[in-house]
Each structure stands twice: as C-alpha cells, then as structure tokens.
Design a protein around this motif. Structure first.
Motif, PDB file in Angstrom:
ATOM      1  N   TYR A 177       0.855  -1.193   0.000  1.00 36.29           N
ATOM      2  CA  TYR A 177       0.000   0.000   0.000  1.00 36.29           C
ATOM      3  C   TYR A 177       0.888   1.240   0.000  1.00 36.29           C
ATOM      4  O   TYR A 177       1.821   1.357   0.801  1.00 36.29           O
ATOM      5  N   ARG A 180      -3.998   6.185  -0.647  1.00 40.33           N
ATOM      6  CA  ARG A 180      -5.369   6.151  -1.131  1.00 40.33           C
ATOM      7  C   ARG A 180      -5.509   7.138  -2.267  1.00 40.33           C
ATOM      8  O   ARG A 180      -4.890   8.198  -2.267  1.00 40.33           O
ATOM      9  N   ASN A 184     -12.378   5.206  -3.912  1.00 39.09           N
ATOM     10  CA  ASN A 184     -12.322   3.756  -3.787  1.00 39.09           C
ATOM     11  C   ASN A 184     -11.053   3.109  -4.317  1.00 39.09           C
ATOM     12  O   ASN A 184     -11.006   1.890  -4.474  1.00 39.09           O
ATOM     13  N   VAL A 186      -6.700   2.464  -4.521  1.00 39.00           N
ATOM     14  CA  VAL A 186      -5.433   2.405  -3.804  1.00 39.00           C
ATOM     15  C   VAL A 186      -4.304   2.424  -4.823  1.00 39.00           C
ATOM     16  O   VAL A 186      -4.374   1.733  -5.841  1.00 39.00           O
ATOM     17  N   LEU A 198     -14.719  -2.610  -1.795  1.00 34.18           N
ATOM     18  CA  LEU A 198     -14.417  -2.442  -0.377  1.00 34.18           C
ATOM     19  C   LEU A 198     -12.948  -2.772  -0.160  1.00 34.18           C
ATOM     20  O   LEU A 198     -12.448  -3.792  -0.640  1.00 34.18           O
ATOM     21  N   THR A 199     -12.258  -1.912   0.571  1.00 33.12           N
ATOM     22  CA  THR A 199     -10.861  -2.135   0.919  1.00 33.12           C
ATOM     23  C   THR A 199     -10.779  -2.613   2.367  1.00 33.12           C
ATOM     24  O   THR A 199     -11.377  -2.004   3.256  1.00 33.12           O
ATOM     25  N   ASN A 201      -8.182  -3.425   5.364  1.00 36.49           N
ATOM     26  CA  ASN A 201      -6.832  -3.124   5.825  1.00 36.49           C
ATOM     27  C   ASN A 201      -6.403  -4.150   6.872  1.00 36.49           C
ATOM     28  O   ASN A 201      -6.837  -4.108   8.014  1.00 36.49           O
ATOM     29  N   TYR A 214      -7.792   6.987   5.593  1.00 35.76           N
ATOM     30  CA  TYR A 214      -9.235   6.863   5.398  1.00 35.76           C
ATOM     31  C   TYR A 214     -10.019   7.570   6.507  1.00 35.76           C
ATOM     32  O   TYR A 214     -11.237   7.434   6.591  1.00 35.76           O
ATOM     33  N   GLY A 370     -14.402   1.164  10.559  1.00 36.57           N
ATOM     34  CA  GLY A 370     -14.651   1.154   9.124  1.00 36.57           C
ATOM     35  C   GLY A 370     -15.971   1.776   8.741  1.00 36.57           C
ATOM     36  O   GLY A 370     -16.755   2.230   9.581  1.00 36.57           O
ATOM     37  N   ARG A 373     -16.813   1.945   2.633  1.00 36.34           N
ATOM     38  CA  ARG A 373     -15.725   1.898   1.649  1.00 36.34           C
ATOM     39  C   ARG A 373     -14.496   1.148   2.153  1.00 36.34           C
ATOM     40  O   ARG A 373     -13.727   0.610   1.360  1.00 36.34           O
ATOM     41  N   SER A 374     -14.286   1.145   3.466  1.00 37.10           N
ATOM     42  CA  SER A 374     -13.068   0.522   3.987  1.00 37.10           C
ATOM     43  C   SER A 374     -13.295  -0.021   5.389  1.00 37.10           C
ATOM     44  O   SER A 374     -14.074   0.536   6.164  1.00 37.10           O
ATOM     45  N   HIS A 376     -10.897  -1.486   8.737  1.00 33.89           N
ATOM     46  CA  HIS A 376      -9.523  -1.446   9.221  1.00 33.89           C
ATOM     47  C   HIS A 376      -9.366  -2.319  10.470  1.00 33.89           C
ATOM     48  O   HIS A 376      -9.989  -2.050  11.496  1.00 33.89           O
TER      49      HIS A 376
END
Length: 403
Positions: A177, A180, A184, A186, A198-199, A201, A214, A370, A373-374, A376
């Motif tokens: 990584y 961002r 959406n 990376v 969806l990301t 982490n 994020y 989260g 979208r993401s 973590h």
C-alpha cells in the motif's frame, strides 16, 4: 499486467489475518473477485511467520472480551484445518505453574476464566503435573490445558494461499500500500492503481497508518515490541509440554515460558522489548527515521509517565538480552535444566501492539473501524494467529455483510 485493476474486495496484507479474511469472504461470496496485495515477495514474512505457532486455548481473557471467544473457537477451527489439510501439529498441551504460594490465586483465576469461556482446563496437583511433564515444577497446584498445541505458522499460511489461489483469489506480491486515491482506489508501491468495492486493511504493523488515510485510527497508534526466543540445542529433551508462568493479567504479555515447537524444538521466551521502528528486527535493517522519531516520542512519554508500568517493563525486558538473566527467568519453572543448552537466538518477530493515545494504555482486545468503503483491522493482537478464523467471520458479519 495492467497498471489499473478493479475488484470487489481489496485486502491489504498477506499475513494470517489477510488470508483468513480472504478465506471467509470467498466461502460466503464464491463469485466475489478478491485481490490481496502484499509488499513482500510471499505470505507470512512478518508476524504471521515469526510467531511461536502455539494454538492457545483461551483461558487468559475475561469472558466479555472478543479475544476470549475468538481464541476458544479459533483453537478448534485451526486444529481442524491443520488436521484436514495434513499439516504438521504437535499436541504438546500446556501447564501454567505457580512459582510460590502467592501465585496460587492466579492459577485459580485462570481456571475460573477458562470455565467461563467454555475452555477445557482443570486444576491439577503436583503428582499429576509430574505425570504430564516430570520436569515441570509448581507450588501446590497448576493449570492444565489439554487443547493447547503447536503448528508451523508459515506452513499454515502457505497452505491457505494455495487454497485461496485454487478458489480464484488473486495475489499481487511486491505491491504494498502506498496511498489512497479518490473514493475507492489504492495506489501501490509499484505504481498500480487498484479500484475496489471495499478495501480491507490487514496491514499489521502499518494498519494504523493505512487507516489514517481513510480518516480512522484517530485515537490509536502502533507501538512495536520485539520478541525473541532462545532455542535449546542439547541432544536431550528435558521438556515435554509448554510450561508457562502465572502472567500479570494487567498487560498483554505472558512472561518468559517454555514452548515445544511443532518439530519438538524447545525454546524459552519471548522477549517483549520496545522496538524503535516498526520492522526493527536486526541492526539497522528496515530503518525508518520518521518511524524512529514517532515511536521514540511515544515510548519516551510512556517511560516518563510510567503508564501501565511501561518503565519497569522496558527496563526488565532490555535485561533479557543478557542470556544468563533470560534463562534465569525460566529455570524456576522446572526441576533441572542445563541452561548452557539455550544458546541459539531465534529469528526476531515484532508484535504490532495498539496504544490508545488518549488513555495511554495498551489495547488488549481486537479493534476494528470502518465504513461502507473501507474496514480497518487495527488491533489483531496476540493470539491473533489462533483467533484468525473466527475473527475473520466476525468482521464479515459485523462490518461487511451488514452494509
């Protein structure tokens, strides 16, 4: 290979947690396009391949914690996976011993926690302890955990990668990584642009820094602790089972203990030495000046304020670089052992330990943040390897399928 790709789920990190997330998602959503990126050349380069391989039972943790449930269920699920897959496992069990009468209450508290957590544990006397491991030494009673075992964590991670590739999960190695981009996407360290529905982490030591891109991890930062074991190289086998001391339940470290690895190797450890940058394994390897300043800053504040006893912890841990001091901590748990046999240091590992920057306390349970979208996974804390399968299922239930 295109420099721009799309996927339904982008997972950052190919350690045990990233692999478990991919496995859970693929089992629930077989048609989903799942892409895992990893900055290293293969899976399990860091914590997931450097841990002890112990499948913990789940009796250390309070019953209201996620860790208690995940450890109990994870022990069973990982044991089943390893056996079904034909991987190596050593059912060596575990005992927790009392060094003096003051620690008997600690043994009893661990039994109470284990029973509340639905874990198979029981109090044994010195005679039964001698039958389990003739060399183990306790005062009056000990706690016996028959479901504790050891596996090869790197072997498990590589098996999971093979399973996932067969199921259609894609991997991009050498692509970490970087940042961002937009809503959406990376950008990887190799310059690829990956757009995801969806990301997720699962970046371990760097989970907090990724999360901040994020808008998450506002009250958290990773403090790295270096763990090293001393291996026993003698030709005899003076230890049969994992032997642990009664821990200080106020911090997440279990104290120096004996581990019998999957191949029968005996080792003592680990250390929990505060590291100075996130991948501070040996010498100046992976040195980062920015990380040094950030982490030294936090460690200095914790040392001066002696938050959660950090000052005494740091000083006592640093003394473990002295082999005689280190082995001396383990000697009291056994009747006899030739400490000269502990003469080979293991490959160091780094524990990614989350610190709450508001309370200045180490976070002892799992932390996830989260949105749509993401997601973590900020504190996949020890014993995350044991917990990985049920933890992944919980994240999917509470942060992915609910959306």
């Amino acid at each position: 290979m295109s420099s721009q790709q799309r996927c339904d789920f982008l997972i950052i990190g190919a350690g045990i947690i990233g692999l478990a997330m991919a496995r859970e998602l693929k089992s629930r959503l077989p048609a989903a396009d799942i892409l895992v990126i990893e900055k290293e050349a293969d899976v399990a380069y860091h914590g997931s391949g450097r841990n002890s391989g112990v499948l913990h039972a789940g009796f250390y943790y309070s019953a209201d914690s996620l860790k208690a449930r995940f450890t109990r269920d994870g022990n069973r699920m990982m044991t089943e996976y390893v056996k079904d897959r034909g991987l190596a496992i050593n059912p060596c069990h575990k005992v927790v011993v009392a060094s003096d009468e003051n620690e008997i209450e600690g043994v009893q508290e661990l039994q109470r926690r284990g029973e509340r957590n639905g874990v198979d544990v029981r109090i044994i006397d010195e005679q039964e302890l001698a039958e389990i491991d003739p060399n183990a030494k306790t005062t009056g009673i000990a706690l016996y955990s028959p479901t504790t075992a050891t596996v090869d964590p790197s072997q498990v991670c590589h098996a999971l990668k093979e399973d996932l590739e067969v199921a259609g999960v894609r991997f991009l190695f050498g692509q970490g990584y970087y940042r961002r981009e937009g809503r959406n996407a990376v950008v990887t360290t190799g310059g690829m642009v990956l757009e995801a529905g969806l990301t997720i982490n699962a970046a371990g030591l760097y989970a907090d820094t990724v999360a901040r891109d994020y808008g998450f991890s506002k009250n958290y930062t990773i403090i790295p602790f270096k763990g090293i074991y001393l291996k026993y190289t003698g030709t005899d086998k003076p230890i049969r089972t994992n032997i642990y001391p009664v821990p200080n339940l106020k911090n997440p470290f279990l104290g120096v203990h004996y581990t019998v690895t999957v191949d029968g190797t005996i080792k003592i450890g680990p250390t929990a030495i505060p590291a100075f940058w996130r991948q501070n394994y040996v010498g100046l390897e992976n040195f980062s000046l920015g990380e040094l300043f950030e982490i030294i800053g936090w460690e200095s504040r914790l040392f001066l304020g002696d938050n959660f006893g950090f000052r005494s912890l740091a000083l006592s841990e640093l003394k473990k670089y002295d082999r005689s001091y280190f082995t001396g901590l383990a000697v009291k748990m056994v009747k006899q052992i030739d400490t000269r046999g502990f003469n080979q240091w293991s490959k160091p590992g780094i524990r990614a330990q989350l610190l709450n920057t508001t309370t200045k306390e180490l976070v002892q349970d799992f932390v996830v943040e989260g949105d749509s979208r993401s997601v973590h996974l900020l504190n996949a804390v020890s014993p995350a390897f044991t917990c990985s399968f049920p933890f992944a299922a919980w994240v999917v239930d509470h942060y992915i399928l609910k959306q």
